[in-house]
Design an enzyme around this catalytic site. Structure first.
Site, PDB file in Angstrom:
ATOM      1  N   PRO A 298       0.845  -1.190   0.000  1.00 29.14           N
ATOM      2  CA  PRO A 298       0.000   0.000   0.000  1.00 29.14           C
ATOM      3  C   PRO A 298       0.880   1.239   0.000  1.00 29.14           C
ATOM      4  O   PRO A 298       1.486   1.578   1.013  1.00 29.14           O
ATOM      5  CB  PRO A 298      -0.782  -0.120   1.318  1.00 29.14           C
ATOM      6  CG  PRO A 298       0.062  -1.003   2.188  1.00 29.14           C
ATOM      7  CD  PRO A 298       0.983  -1.792   1.325  1.00 29.14           C
TER       8      PRO A 298
ATOM      9  N   ASP B 111       5.874   2.680   1.715  1.00 23.59           N
ATOM     10  CA  ASP B 111       5.000   1.572   2.078  1.00 23.59           C
ATOM     11  C   ASP B 111       4.265   1.972   3.358  1.00 23.59           C
ATOM     12  O   ASP B 111       4.899   2.149   4.407  1.00 23.59           O
ATOM     13  CB  ASP B 111       5.859   0.314   2.295  1.00 23.59           C
ATOM     14  CG  ASP B 111       5.037  -0.899   2.702  1.00 23.59           C
ATOM     15  OD1 ASP B 111       3.866  -0.726   3.080  1.00 23.59           O
ATOM     16  OD2 ASP B 111       5.590  -2.016   2.655  1.00 23.59           O
ATOM     17  N   HIS B 112       2.945   2.108   3.271  1.00 25.93           N
ATOM     18  CA  HIS B 112       2.161   2.634   4.385  1.00 25.93           C
ATOM     19  C   HIS B 112       2.131   1.705   5.592  1.00 25.93           C
ATOM     20  O   HIS B 112       1.732   2.093   6.687  1.00 25.93           O
ATOM     21  CB  HIS B 112       0.725   2.918   3.912  1.00 25.93           C
ATOM     22  CG  HIS B 112       0.243   4.272   4.324  1.00 25.93           C
ATOM     23  ND1 HIS B 112       0.515   4.812   5.563  1.00 25.93           N
ATOM     24  CD2 HIS B 112      -0.490   5.213   3.668  1.00 25.93           C
ATOM     25  CE1 HIS B 112      -0.027   6.004   5.649  1.00 25.93           C
ATOM     26  NE2 HIS B 112      -0.630   6.289   4.503  1.00 25.93           N
ATOM     27  N   ARG B 113       2.546   0.451   5.426  1.00 23.95           N
ATOM     28  CA  ARG B 113       2.587  -0.452   6.582  1.00 23.95           C
ATOM     29  C   ARG B 113       3.761  -0.108   7.477  1.00 23.95           C
ATOM     30  O   ARG B 113       3.820  -0.490   8.639  1.00 23.95           O
ATOM     31  CB  ARG B 113       2.711  -1.904   6.117  1.00 23.95           C
ATOM     32  CG  ARG B 113       1.489  -2.395   5.370  1.00 23.95           C
ATOM     33  CD  ARG B 113       1.767  -3.693   4.661  1.00 23.95           C
ATOM     34  NE  ARG B 113       2.859  -3.572   3.702  1.00 23.95           N
ATOM     35  CZ  ARG B 113       3.242  -4.540   2.874  1.00 23.95           C
ATOM     36  NH1 ARG B 113       2.608  -5.698   2.897  1.00 23.95           N
ATOM     37  NH2 ARG B 113       4.236  -4.365   2.032  1.00 23.95           N
TER      38      ARG B 113
ATOM     39  N   LEU C 213       5.585   3.213   6.989  1.00 21.05           N
ATOM     40  CA  LEU C 213       5.729   4.673   7.088  1.00 21.05           C
ATOM     41  C   LEU C 213       4.368   5.339   7.001  1.00 21.05           C
ATOM     42  O   LEU C 213       3.481   4.832   6.316  1.00 21.05           O
ATOM     43  CB  LEU C 213       6.573   5.176   5.917  1.00 21.05           C
ATOM     44  CG  LEU C 213       7.957   4.560   5.748  1.00 21.05           C
ATOM     45  CD1 LEU C 213       8.510   4.902   4.373  1.00 21.05           C
ATOM     46  CD2 LEU C 213       8.894   5.077   6.829  1.00 21.05           C
TER      47      LEU C 213
END
Ligand SMILES: Cc1cc2nc3c(=O)[nH]c(=O)nc-3n(C[C@H](O)[C@H](O)[C@H](O)COP(=O)(O)OP(=O)(O)OC[C@H]3O[C@@H](n4cnc5c(N)ncnc54)[C@H](O)[C@@H]3O)c2cc1C
Length: 1008
Positions: free
Chosen positions: A320, A475-477, A479
């Site tokens: 994501p 990567d939103h997981r 950052l």
């Protein structure tokens, strides 16, 4: 139930142990007679371990990289399926016979696995033809992997034999491309090849001669890095109504795999670790599990590299991601990089690392399932276009701790190899962050796609009216937007003000002064703004130096060389300090005479008679020693004065933070003012409060390294208290002079400061010629010169008295700063030593301290280096002493030596270090000269291949060590040393051999 041990085989007279390189089977695997279960590195080569017992491989298995003595157990074979480890204390019936291949029938050359993602390779060229002679280390072919074109190196001698795989054919990892036979008559050179479309299974359709058919063809399997269960994670529970091996349950816990419903391929359907590893979806499977869209037309097969990129990019759809852009003005950095002769790419990579120090999360990665890998190593991949138009991403390793100069030197080689796609796996695998600079191609804005394994990729576009767009896709997981935004702001500041970090490294931008080699590597902190290195003022001297040993003298000379008015006060008539007058030089003059005496009896072995009864002429030896000392003292004083250093004889002490009082040998004390000061007063021999020890110093019955130089004759019997380097050097010198020596050591081991294995071997050698009592309780030293009594109790408490001529207290050195009035200058102590930072600055920022007086390694070159570091800082050029690159020689026989770090020291610093060692006994030159005692060890950082330590026990270490110093100081890699050409026959060949050995082991370990 029977268990058999698989033992480390002995392959040569000189082999006493081996290093486990790979396991070819996993615990629980079925093993047939003739199977190769492991590979081990001996003192000569990496060899396969073949077993001659059928059963199941069982642990405990020796760890990869472990050193196992000959006949020591590597693992076990059990006749019970499902046992992955025999229980502690279970009886091992006998040793399962192990043997090394080469197979006499011929050995397959298999497609190597060069990365985790590689499943197959394309044969690009054959560098040898069937029938050609093959030597160990020969490149027989090149293959294209999913990342690059790589050499296929073989490690066995013989003749290339067919059938060989066609150029252009695809061969699966672990399957044969050709064969090596030991005998020219067995070569199959009929021209039969494996067709271009043939895959592994087809290989067998083209049968090699029956005699040449390999006994074993290794099959590809999940890499141990994927299925090794490390850490203390508890195993998952047994699945209901099913059996799973304990190891499989542990691996399942680590990989987050649900065992329910998993097919087991172990005996009677037991789930084994390999089943668990297979259950974890690979990047390729993820890619293919996504909905596929029909595309009209006739597709052609992708090349390996195209496939790898396709799978990785599809897998990246699981990330994501989001984008954040900041415009940065890169003009100052570009100019600074140019002045420093580093590429803008390297400068930007370094800037990214500098900014990341405050935002370490940018360097982390998501790990399935629900884990974050927190990485401190900044190994950045930087995209490069290869000559054939593909994209290659070589990695700059260790950016956080290395200077731009060092990085630039790596980068030049990496780019060259990347362009032709000839990178080693360690050069492209596992980056922690990635940079793509398409700005070079003029694109005004773009975003890049991070691949699994990193959390952020930086896309640099072309410079525009508002600056250069720097876009991070994260990567939103791992950052969130704010993390990335703050990081980009910090990066903007870092890039727009490069002087704060780029200048601090030294070099062209900072000043005209070049930093000493020892300080070039680590990133250094800049001198605090506003603090002038030499405080301005109307001083008598801008800088005064107290002490004229190696530390003080080198500092004074560097400053004088730069036109600074320097005064050096020394309370001895000539400079040189302890090193020249009571240490290095006189002790090595004695050692030189002792060497001649020690070497002569071996002349007969070389076929020279009549020289084996050398006799010491003490008076002449002393005359020679004194001549060396006085000549060097005069030379030094002349040079100092010639350089316009104001050398004064006298004792210096502080009156206040800018005033020094000097008490000359003759005349009245006087005072002078100074801007900055350097304390280099050394550390005298320390005598502990043993009854009679200090009292008898005055009579000469007890001596130290300060006073032993006045002996009328060598003692017939010498008692030495203390088993450190100085004690050991003296013990051997006097033993060679004919003295009977007893050495007493309070601790359990002498030479505690020397690398453990080197120390052990040297101690064993020493104990053949001198009596050493460790764990000794020294009670008293009494008597008078020529009739001393040294009373002590051994470990068991039994008391003895050693009658001797003199007692040498070799009980260490300790700074004695009592009369310097340090408190008046604001200089603080740390124990007996002066407290300093890595630049040599004391708690009073304008006062530096260097050499023995600050503790640490008490060695002359250390003091001199620290003196030059202090001078550099005083000249306004930030510079640090790096102990991790320091070195030392113990002038024993054989000589011990170290450069940089041992494996234990490296591991304590969190470096994953590995070592290779070779005994001197296998070196041709050492055999010729009869100097076969000892070994050389090379220590490397596994992640980068950089050589971080070299350790010696060898005759001529004092010369050989220079090579180790250059390798460690120059941050050379194993590859560079492996490729260097060393002359034959010299002991220096061992360095190339060691580097190749270690590289080979790492390569083979990495493949598994
Ligand atoms: C037996 C022996 C063998 C050794 N062998 C080696 C070897 O092989 N290799 C190696 O690298 N090292 C060796 N060393 C160690 C080496 O001698 C020291 O590490 C080195 O000399 C330290 O240098 P320094 O400049 O710190 O101090 P020093 O060399 O001790 O110099 C300090 C100087 O300051 C003077 N001084 C002290 N106080 C004052 C004051 N208040 N005012 C004015 N002057 C003052 C002292 O008189 C002296 O001249 C050996 C040492 C010994 C004892």
């Amino acid at each position: 139930m029977n268990h058999y041990a698989i033992t480390m085989p002995q392959l040569s007279d000189t082999m006493t142990e081996g290093v486990l390189v790979t396991w070819e089977k996993q615990a629980g695997d079925k093993v047939e007679r003739g199977d190769i279960v492991a590979t081990v590195e001996t003192d000569k080569a990496i060899m396969d371990v073949e077993v001659f017992k059928a059963g199941y491989l069982a642990g405990p298995l020796a760890e990869i990289g472990a050193t196992v003595p000959v006949s020591g157990a590597l693992g076990y074979i059990t006749d019970t399926a499902g046992d992955v480890a025999i229980a502690a204390g279970e009886v091992v019936a006998e040793q399962a016979q192990t043997e090394m291949i080469p197979h006499h029938a011929g050995t397959p050359i298999v497609m190597p696995q060069l990365s985790d993602t590689m499943h197959e390779g394309v044969v690009v060229t054959w560098e040898k033809q069937p029938g050609d002679v093959i030597k160990r280390g020969d490149i027989v072919a090149t293959v294209e992997t999913d990342k690059a074109i790589m050499d296929v190196e073989v490690f066995q001698e013989g003749f290339l034999s067919g059938p060989i795989a066609d150029v252009g054919s695809v061969v699966e990892v672990g399957h044969p491309m050709g064969f090596i036979v030991s005998d020219a008559s067995k070569v199959n050179d009929t021209g039969v090849t494996l067709g271009a479309d043939h895959k592994v299974s087809d290989t067998h359709k083209v049968a090699p001669h029956a005699a040449d058919r390999p006994a074993h063809i290794p099959t590809p399997k999940a890499s141990p890095s994927q299925i090794s269960a490390t850490g203390n994670m508890p195993p998952v529970p047994r699945p209901q109504g099913r059996q799973a091996s304990p190891y499989a349950r542990k691996v399942a816990a680590q990989l987050g795999v649900n065992l329910t419903g998993l097919a087991g391929t172990g005996p009677s359907g037991v789930i084994v670790a390999a089943d668990v590893a297979r259950a974890r979806p690979s990047m390729q499977q993820v890619a293919h599990s996504l909905p596929q869209v029909d595309v009209p037309g006739q597709g052609r097969a992708m090349s390996s590299m195209e496939k790898a990129v396709s799978h990785a990019m599809t897998a990246s759809l699981t990330l994501p991601t989001f984008n954040v852009t900041v415009n940065i003005n890169t003009a100052t950095l570009t100019a600074a990089a140019k002045a420093k002769k580093v590429s803008v790419t390297v400068a930007i990579a370094k800037a990214c690392s500098v900014a990341m120090a405050k935002f370490p999360r940018m360097n982390w990665a998501y790990q399935p399932v629900d884990k974050l890998v927190e990485r401190a190593n900044h190994d950045f991949g930087v995209a490069v276009m290869s000559n054939d138009g593909g994209l290659v991403v070589p990695i700059l390793h260790g950016i956080e701790k290395r200077s731009t100069d060092a990085l630039q030197s790596d980068w030049t080689g990496l780019v060259e190899r990347a362009r032709v796609r000839k990178l080693a796996p360690s050069e492209y695998a596992n980056p922690t962050f990635t940079i793509s600079n398409m700005g070079m191609l003029g694109v005004s804005h773009f975003t890049a796609i991070p691949t699994p394994g990193i959390s952020a990729i930086l896309a640099i576009s072309a410079n525009g009216p508002q600056g250069t767009p720097f876009t991070i896709t994260g990567d939103h997981r791992v950052l969130n937007g704010a993390d990335v935004a703050l990081y980009l702001v910090a990066l903007k500041q870092t890039i727009e003000a490069p002087e704060a970090w780029l200048n601090a490294e030294g070099g062209a931008v900072a000043a005209s002064v070049t930093a000493p080699a020892t300080t070039s590597a680590p990133a250094v902190s800049p001198i605090p703004e506003g603090a002038a290195p030499i405080p301005e003022g109307n001083w008598d001297f801008p800088v005064v130096i107290i002490g004229g040993g190696p530390g003080g003298e080198d500092c004074a000379r560097d400053l004088a060389d730069h036109g600074i008015k320097v005064m050096m006060v020394n309370n001895e008539p000539f400079p040189g300090g302890e090193c020249l007058w009571r240490g290095c030089i006189p002790s090595k003059a004695w050692r030189a005479a002792a060497d001649v005496i020690r070497n002569r009896p071996h002349d007969a072995e070389m076929g020279v008679d009549g020289t084996n009864t050398p006799k010491l002429n003490w008076a002449q030896a002393e005359k020679h020693r004194r001549w060396v000392q006085s000549s060097r003292g005069e030379m030094a004083l002349k040079a100092d004065k010639g350089m316009k250093i104001d050398v004064r004889e006298g004792y210096g002490e502080f009156v206040d933070a800018h005033t020094l009082k000097i008490t000359p040998v003759e005349g009245e004390p006087y005072q002078l003012t100074f801007g900055a000061a350097v304390i280099a007063t050394g550390a005298p021999a320390f005598v502990p409060p043993i009854p009679g020890a200090r009292e008898n110093l005055a009579t000469g019955g007890v001596v130290t390294s300060d006073t032993i130089w006045n002996l009328a004759n060598p003692p017939k019997k010498l008692g030495i208290v203390g088993g450190g380097v100085i004690g050991v050097e003296m013990a051997q010198i006097f033993r060679d002079f004919g003295t009977e020596v007893l050495m007493l050591e309070r601790h359990d081991r002498i030479l505690a400061e020397i690398e453990e294995e080197i120390g052990k071997v040297l101690i064993a050698s020493l104990e053949k010629e001198i009596t050493v009592v460790t764990g000794a309780d020294i009670k008293e030293a009494s008597g008078k010169p020529g009739a001393m009594k040294l009373r002590y109790a051994n470990k068991e408490g039994v008391e003895s008295t050693f009658d001797c001529d003199i007692v040498l207290m070799a009980t260490g050195k300790r700074p004695d700063t009592g009369k310097l009035n340090l408190d008046k200058a604001g200089v603080e102590l740390d124990g007996a030593a002066i407290k300093v930072n890595t630049r040599g600055q004391t708690s009073a920022p304008h006062i530096y301290a260097v050499g023995d007086v600050i503790g640490g390694y008490m060695l002359a070159h250390t003091a001199a280096t620290q003196g030059r570091v202090a001078a550099d800082n005083l000249l306004g050029h930030a510079s640090e002493y790096d102990q991790d690159k320091d070195c030392g020689v113990t002038f024993s026989r054989p000589q011990a030596g170290f450069v940089g770090l041992s494996v234990a020291q490296a591991k304590a610093k969190g470096i994953d270090a590995v070592e290779a060692k070779m005994p001197m006994s296998i070196d041709a030159k050492a055999m010729i000269t009869g100097e076969t005692e000892g070994m050389i060890k090379l220590v490397a950082d596994k992640a980068t291949g950089r050589i971080i330590g070299v350790h010696y026990l060898a005759d001529h270490t004092d010369t050989l060590i220079g090579i180790g110093v250059m390798m460690v100081a120059g941050e050379m890699t194993l590859t560079q040393v492996a490729k260097a050409i060393f002359p034959h026959p010299t002991q220096t060949e061992l360095f190339g051999e060691l580097a190749r050995r270690l590289l080979n082991r790492l390569r083979r370990t990495a493949k598994k």
